[in-house]
Write a protein that holds these residues in place. Sequence first.
Motif, PDB file in Angstrom:
ATOM      1  N   ASP A  84       0.831  -1.210   0.000  1.00  0.00           N
ATOM      2  CA  ASP A  84       0.000   0.000   0.000  1.00  0.00           C
ATOM      3  C   ASP A  84       0.863   1.257   0.000  1.00  0.00           C
ATOM      4  O   ASP A  84       0.539   2.238  -0.684  1.00  0.00           O
ATOM      5  CB  ASP A  84      -0.925  -0.004   1.222  1.00  0.00           C
ATOM      6  N   LEU A  85       1.940   1.240   0.769  1.00  0.00           N
ATOM      7  CA  LEU A  85       2.829   2.392   0.812  1.00  0.00           C
ATOM      8  C   LEU A  85       3.469   2.624  -0.553  1.00  0.00           C
ATOM      9  O   LEU A  85       3.525   3.768  -1.039  1.00  0.00           O
ATOM     10  CB  LEU A  85       3.919   2.175   1.868  1.00  0.00           C
ATOM     11  N   HIS A  86       3.950   1.571  -1.179  1.00  0.00           N
ATOM     12  CA  HIS A  86       4.592   1.709  -2.489  1.00  0.00           C
ATOM     13  C   HIS A  86       3.608   2.275  -3.507  1.00  0.00           C
ATOM     14  O   HIS A  86       3.946   3.195  -4.274  1.00  0.00           O
ATOM     15  CB  HIS A  86       5.123   0.353  -2.952  1.00  0.00           C
ATOM     16  N   ALA A  87       2.390   1.759  -3.513  1.00  0.00           N
ATOM     17  CA  ALA A  87       1.384   2.257  -4.453  1.00  0.00           C
ATOM     18  C   ALA A  87       1.059   3.720  -4.181  1.00  0.00           C
ATOM     19  O   ALA A  87       0.860   4.514  -5.120  1.00  0.00           O
ATOM     20  CB  ALA A  87       0.119   1.407  -4.365  1.00  0.00           C
ATOM     21  N   THR A  88       1.017   4.096  -2.911  1.00  0.00           N
ATOM     22  CA  THR A  88       0.715   5.487  -2.555  1.00  0.00           C
ATOM     23  C   THR A  88       1.852   6.410  -2.972  1.00  0.00           C
ATOM     24  O   THR A  88       1.605   7.514  -3.489  1.00  0.00           O
ATOM     25  CB  THR A  88       0.462   5.592  -1.042  1.00  0.00           C
ATOM     26  N   VAL A  89       3.085   5.991  -2.752  1.00  0.00           N
ATOM     27  CA  VAL A  89       4.227   6.819  -3.167  1.00  0.00           C
ATOM     28  C   VAL A  89       4.234   6.985  -4.688  1.00  0.00           C
ATOM     29  O   VAL A  89       4.522   8.073  -5.204  1.00  0.00           O
ATOM     30  CB  VAL A  89       5.555   6.219  -2.655  1.00  0.00           C
ATOM     31  N   GLU A  90       3.896   5.941  -5.405  1.00  0.00           N
ATOM     32  CA  GLU A  90       3.790   6.050  -6.866  1.00  0.00           C
ATOM     33  C   GLU A  90       2.761   7.106  -7.248  1.00  0.00           C
ATOM     34  O   GLU A  90       2.979   7.904  -8.175  1.00  0.00           O
ATOM     35  CB  GLU A  90       3.417   4.696  -7.472  1.00  0.00           C
ATOM     36  N   ARG A  91       1.639   7.138  -6.547  1.00  0.00           N
ATOM     37  CA  ARG A  91       0.614   8.153  -6.805  1.00  0.00           C
ATOM     38  C   ARG A  91       1.121   9.550  -6.465  1.00  0.00           C
ATOM     39  O   ARG A  91       0.844  10.519  -7.178  1.00  0.00           O
ATOM     40  CB  ARG A  91      -0.648   7.861  -5.990  1.00  0.00           C
ATOM     41  N   ILE A  92       1.846   9.649  -5.364  1.00  0.00           N
ATOM     42  CA  ILE A  92       2.395  10.950  -4.955  1.00  0.00           C
ATOM     43  C   ILE A  92       3.314  11.502  -6.034  1.00  0.00           C
ATOM     44  O   ILE A  92       3.240  12.683  -6.410  1.00  0.00           O
ATOM     45  CB  ILE A  92       3.146  10.794  -3.614  1.00  0.00           C
ATOM     46  N   VAL A  93       4.192  10.662  -6.545  1.00  0.00           N
ATOM     47  CA  VAL A  93       5.146  11.095  -7.566  1.00  0.00           C
ATOM     48  C   VAL A  93       4.425  11.535  -8.840  1.00  0.00           C
ATOM     49  O   VAL A  93       4.835  12.504  -9.504  1.00  0.00           O
ATOM     50  CB  VAL A  93       6.145   9.961  -7.872  1.00  0.00           C
ATOM     51  N   ALA A  94       3.342  10.847  -9.175  1.00  0.00           N
ATOM     52  CA  ALA A  94       2.670  11.085 -10.461  1.00  0.00           C
ATOM     53  C   ALA A  94       1.675  12.235 -10.431  1.00  0.00           C
ATOM     54  O   ALA A  94       1.245  12.695 -11.500  1.00  0.00           O
ATOM     55  CB  ALA A  94       1.958   9.805 -10.904  1.00  0.00           C
ATOM     56  N   GLU A  95       1.284  12.703  -9.244  1.00  0.00           N
ATOM     57  CA  GLU A  95       0.232  13.725  -9.161  1.00  0.00           C
ATOM     58  C   GLU A  95       0.812  15.091  -9.522  1.00  0.00           C
ATOM     59  O   GLU A  95       1.631  15.644  -8.783  1.00  0.00           O
ATOM     60  CB  GLU A  95      -0.342  13.749  -7.743  1.00  0.00           C
ATOM     61  N   PRO A  96       0.384  15.704 -10.618  1.00  0.00           N
ATOM     62  CA  PRO A  96       1.076  16.905 -11.111  1.00  0.00           C
ATOM     63  C   PRO A  96       0.926  18.140 -10.234  1.00  0.00           C
ATOM     64  O   PRO A  96       1.829  18.978 -10.192  1.00  0.00           O
ATOM     65  CB  PRO A  96       0.453  17.124 -12.494  1.00  0.00           C
ATOM     66  N   GLU A  97      -0.188  18.293  -9.527  1.00  0.00           N
ATOM     67  CA  GLU A  97      -0.423  19.503  -8.737  1.00  0.00           C
ATOM     68  C   GLU A  97      -0.068  19.334  -7.264  1.00  0.00           C
ATOM     69  O   GLU A  97      -0.090  20.303  -6.509  1.00  0.00           O
ATOM     70  CB  GLU A  97      -1.891  19.939  -8.862  1.00  0.00           C
ATOM     71  N   LEU A  98       0.246  18.123  -6.854  1.00  0.00           N
ATOM     72  CA  LEU A  98       0.506  17.860  -5.435  1.00  0.00           C
ATOM     73  C   LEU A  98       1.836  18.477  -5.001  1.00  0.00           C
ATOM     74  O   LEU A  98       2.849  18.333  -5.686  1.00  0.00           O
ATOM     75  CB  LEU A  98       0.528  16.352  -5.188  1.00  0.00           C
ATOM     76  N   LYS A  99       1.822  19.146  -3.847  1.00  0.00           N
ATOM     77  CA  LYS A  99       3.026  19.798  -3.336  1.00  0.00           C
ATOM     78  C   LYS A  99       3.470  19.276  -1.970  1.00  0.00           C
ATOM     79  O   LYS A  99       4.672  19.249  -1.687  1.00  0.00           O
ATOM     80  CB  LYS A  99       2.794  21.313  -3.226  1.00  0.00           C
ATOM     81  N   VAL A 100       2.522  18.889  -1.126  1.00  0.00           N
ATOM     82  CA  VAL A 100       2.836  18.524   0.252  1.00  0.00           C
ATOM     83  C   VAL A 100       2.025  17.298   0.660  1.00  0.00           C
ATOM     84  O   VAL A 100       0.823  17.231   0.407  1.00  0.00           O
ATOM     85  CB  VAL A 100       2.521  19.674   1.237  1.00  0.00           C
ATOM     86  N   VAL A 101       2.711  16.343   1.320  1.00  0.00           N
ATOM     87  CA  VAL A 101       2.038  15.172   1.878  1.00  0.00           C
ATOM     88  C   VAL A 101       2.443  15.038   3.342  1.00  0.00           C
ATOM     89  O   VAL A 101       3.639  15.078   3.666  1.00  0.00           O
ATOM     90  CB  VAL A 101       2.409  13.882   1.131  1.00  0.00           C
ATOM     91  N   VAL A 102       1.457  14.891   4.214  1.00  0.00           N
ATOM     92  CA  VAL A 102       1.701  14.673   5.638  1.00  0.00           C
ATOM     93  C   VAL A 102       1.427  13.215   5.962  1.00  0.00           C
ATOM     94  O   VAL A 102       0.342  12.697   5.658  1.00  0.00           O
ATOM     95  CB  VAL A 102       0.818  15.588   6.509  1.00  0.00           C
ATOM     96  N   PHE A 103       2.399  12.537   6.559  1.00  0.00           N
ATOM     97  CA  PHE A 103       2.235  11.159   7.007  1.00  0.00           C
ATOM     98  C   PHE A 103       1.963  11.159   8.503  1.00  0.00           C
ATOM     99  O   PHE A 103       2.723  11.738   9.283  1.00  0.00           O
ATOM    100  CB  PHE A 103       3.501  10.342   6.721  1.00  0.00           C
ATOM    101  N   GLU A 104       0.889  10.499   8.898  1.00  0.00           N
ATOM    102  CA  GLU A 104       0.544  10.413  10.306  1.00  0.00           C
ATOM    103  C   GLU A 104      -0.066   9.056  10.616  1.00  0.00           C
ATOM    104  O   GLU A 104      -0.193   8.200   9.731  1.00  0.00           O
ATOM    105  CB  GLU A 104      -0.399  11.550  10.702  1.00  0.00           C
ATOM    106  N   SER A 105      -0.460   8.847  11.858  1.00  0.00           N
ATOM    107  CA  SER A 105      -0.969   7.552  12.288  1.00  0.00           C
ATOM    108  C   SER A 105      -2.334   7.695  12.932  1.00  0.00           C
ATOM    109  O   SER A 105      -2.621   8.688  13.603  1.00  0.00           O
ATOM    110  CB  SER A 105       0.001   6.921  13.289  1.00  0.00           C
ATOM    111  N   ALA A 106      -3.149   6.667  12.748  1.00  0.00           N
ATOM    112  CA  ALA A 106      -4.426   6.599  13.445  1.00  0.00           C
ATOM    113  C   ALA A 106      -4.270   5.996  14.836  1.00  0.00           C
ATOM    114  O   ALA A 106      -5.223   5.968  15.614  1.00  0.00           O
ATOM    115  CB  ALA A 106      -5.420   5.761  12.638  1.00  0.00           C
TER     116      ALA A 106
END
Length: 264
Positions: free
Chosen positions: A35-57
Amino acid sequence: MTTETLTVDVVDEHRWRVVVDNGPTNLVTPELVRDLHATVERIVAEPELKVVVFESANELFWVNHFDLARIKDFPPLWTDAVIKLSTAPVVSIAKVRGRARGGGDELLLACDIRYASRERAVVGQIEVGTGILPGGGATERLPRLIGRDRALEAILSADDYPAELAERYGWVTRAVPDADLDGVVDALATRLAGFDKQALAAAKRQVNRATLPPEADLHAAYQEFLASLSFPGYPRRLGGLRELFAQHGPRLEVDLGPLLGDIA
């Protein structure tokens, strides 16, 4: 997007929150790695994305160590995920409450900026205390952040480090009073999201040139971690951990760093 182990909350086109929620102790499992790998792939590919916050439930565990009972099931994706996160044209911020040990700490180290709850965050690399080696990036990233001697102290001792000491070492960017942590992280994420992505990404690339470990070293470390699972001392240390679990029960994961020193 919600997967088995994490949720991506799209705040807006420039900001995402990635919330890890993987069972009672937030172990790094094969499912979380996928899931993390797939999410990072999405992060890299998203053209307008600038900031991602990682947190825990999970209030006790930000992201925990690898689930070694399932090591044969792990996909060969971890190193690729943390390399891509560190080199992505997006700023990653770790908002840390609870324990970040082993692989969890190595995800923390792969993030660009690390804010930790002064009262509730704990970091550590427990592998040597269990008879094996770190393999997710700690041996490559920690010396660059905190120096050779402190990295050796942290990795060889396999002990827990509270947020204030981790801040003093340079392990985390800042230790923040827990009541202020959400506001501090949100303020920085909002500020960065208002800047130009090209400038943010280019500045990050410049800093990366001076600070990131060679990718080949990260791949080599993961292979050395896998090889260390055949060290003769590892089964003995596992037996000691089972004895500790018999004494402490589920509380063992909460106090794992200090209790590793009690294994005979």
